[in-house]
Motif scaffolding. Structure first.
Motif, short mmCIF file in Angstrom:
data_model
loop_
_atom_site.label_atom_id
_atom_site.label_comp_id
_atom_site.label_asym_id
_atom_site.label_seq_id
_atom_site.Cartn_x
_atom_site.Cartn_y
_atom_site.Cartn_z
N THR A 197 0.79 -1.07 -0.01
CA THR A 197 -0.01 -0.04 0.04
C THR A 197 0.69 1.08 -0.09
O THR A 197 0.65 2.34 -1.04
CB THR A 197 -0.95 0.03 1.15
OG1 THR A 197 -1.91 -1.25 1.12
CG2 THR A 197 -1.92 1.29 1.14
N ASN A 200 2.63 1.99 -2.95
CA ASN A 200 1.59 2.24 -4.17
C ASN A 200 2.18 1.31 -5.19
O ASN A 200 2.04 1.59 -6.47
CB ASN A 200 1.65 3.67 -4.67
CG ASN A 200 0.43 4.22 -4.78
OD1 ASN A 200 -0.49 3.57 -4.99
ND2 ASN A 200 0.19 5.05 -4.21
N PHE A 222 1.32 2.53 -8.79
CA PHE A 222 0.15 3.27 -9.04
C PHE A 222 0.63 4.90 -8.46
O PHE A 222 1.63 4.94 -8.15
CB PHE A 222 -1.10 2.72 -8.25
CG PHE A 222 -1.57 1.47 -8.81
CD1 PHE A 222 -2.51 1.18 -9.96
CD2 PHE A 222 -1.16 0.01 -8.39
CE1 PHE A 222 -2.80 0.03 -10.41
CE2 PHE A 222 -1.62 -1.00 -8.73
CZ PHE A 222 -2.53 -0.94 -10.09
N GLY A 227 -3.14 3.58 -1.39
CA GLY A 227 -2.51 2.66 -2.20
C GLY A 227 -3.36 1.39 -2.59
O GLY A 227 -4.31 1.46 -2.14
N PRO A 228 -2.58 0.19 -3.39
CA PRO A 228 -3.48 -0.99 -3.58
C PRO A 228 -3.93 -1.50 -2.42
O PRO A 228 -3.14 -1.52 -1.20
CB PRO A 228 -2.60 -1.96 -4.27
CG PRO A 228 -1.55 -0.83 -4.81
CD PRO A 228 -1.60 0.40 -3.86
N HIS A 243 -8.05 -0.02 -4.97
CA HIS A 243 -7.30 1.05 -4.69
C HIS A 243 -8.13 2.04 -3.83
O HIS A 243 -8.93 2.54 -4.04
CB HIS A 243 -6.90 1.87 -5.94
CG HIS A 243 -5.68 2.70 -5.58
ND1 HIS A 243 -5.59 3.95 -4.95
CD2 HIS A 243 -4.33 2.57 -6.17
CE1 HIS A 243 -4.46 4.18 -4.96
NE2 HIS A 243 -3.59 3.88 -5.56
#
Length: 314
Positions: A197, A200, A222, A227-228, A243
């Motif tokens: 996360t 990212n 990302f 984040g993810p 996300h």
């Protein structure tokens, strides 16, 4: 010859499937809310969607230690249990038991019939976990889970574990991740995928025949204030990535290219977890900010799950 198309992703609109009933909403503060959403009063924070064989959908409510069951036809919400913990990710075992990644208490097992809870893994070598986040079984029944805690780029010591029920062996697979969150194995079982996360990124970790990892790399990077988060593997070797701060999910193919974007409806802004309804192309997503469950139709099937596979019935 170049094999890069760089085509813009197709947008898929998600819709609201159901929302936490008002009877279960009482905005207030808890220690979890103060630590993770300071200054807020929250009535819920939903995560961890999973389906059982009867089609029931289960979700967690982290700050209030609640686990709900949502009926497939009526979409009626039922409180399965409320306990002293912070349940995050969920996974269903072959025997129908509901396994919980609880930030405070470790890996737990819930009997959905009576709501009873027992501890499976509360620590490693007498050392407490940092704070487990998500979990999932591969097709062989091995359990993978992330130990996220409050790690990030300032402290890249988040961990990923694998537990073997057959001999109670716990393997430490990664110990250098800045906030490992969602976890999944690829449809063919040859790759471990981890949502990192605070970095990212989604990390791709090939699984060698002896069970070790090799050449771990970033499959996709990302952006955003978060984040993810949750992951769901697709049957064609791809991955769906929730996300948290971008209001939707990204669909990646096996090469890590973003082929589709699942966009939440207006007002949706914290998509935390995703799951396929087993045997279908229907994806559900939790929008934690509104206490809602979204759904969307994807052009590919979800990967086979251990809980719904033929081998799991043995």
């Amino acid at each position: 010859m170049w094999n890069l198309s760089f085509q813009p992703p197709e947008v898929i609109e998600a819709r609201v499937l159901t929302r936490l009933p008002d009877a279960f909403r009482t905005p207030r503060r808890t220690d979890w809310v103060d630590a993770n959403k300071p200054g807020h009063m929250m009535d819920s924070f939903l995560e961890g969607p999973v389906f059982d064989r009867a089609g029931n959908l289960y979700v967690t409510d982290i700050p209030y230690g609640r686990i709900f069951r949502i009926a497939p036809a009526s979409l009626e919400w039922e409180l399965v249990t409320a306990y002293d913990g912070w349940p995050n990710g969920l996974a269903i075992h072959a025997d129908g038991g509901l396994w919980i990644a609880d930030y405070r208490r470790g890996i737990l097992r819930l009997d959905p019939a009576d709501g009873s809870i027992e501890t499976v893994l509360g620590h490693r070598n007498s050392e407490s976990f940092k704070g487990v986040n998500d979990l999932g079984f591969d097709l062989g029944g091995r359990l993978y889970f992330t130990d996220q805690g409050q790690t990030g780029l300032h402290d890249p010591t988040g961990r990923v574990y694998r537990w073997h029920a057959s001999d109670d062996r716990l393997d430490l697979l990664l110990a250098n991740a800045p906030s490992p969150n969602g976890v999944a194995t690829s449809a063919d079982g040859k790759v471990l995928l981890v949502a990192v996360t605070r970095g990212n990124q989604v990390w791709r970790a090939p699984l060698l025949p002896d069970g070790s990892l090799s050449k771990v790399g970033a499959l996709q990077t990302f952006f955003g204030t978060s984040g993810p988060d949750g992951l769901a593997a697709t049957a064609d070797g791809g991955l769906v990535v929730a996300h948290a701060s971008l209001g939707g999910a990204f669909v990646l193919n096996a090469r890590g290219e973003v082929t589709h974007v699942v966009r939440g409806p207006a007002g949706c802004n914290t998509v935390t977890n995703v799951a396929f309804r087993p045997g279908t192309r229907q994806l559900v997503l939790t929008d934690s900010a509104t206490g809602s469950v979204l759904e969307a139709d994807l052009p590919m099937d979800g990967a086979q799950l251990y809980s719904h596979s033929a081998d799991s019935r043995r």
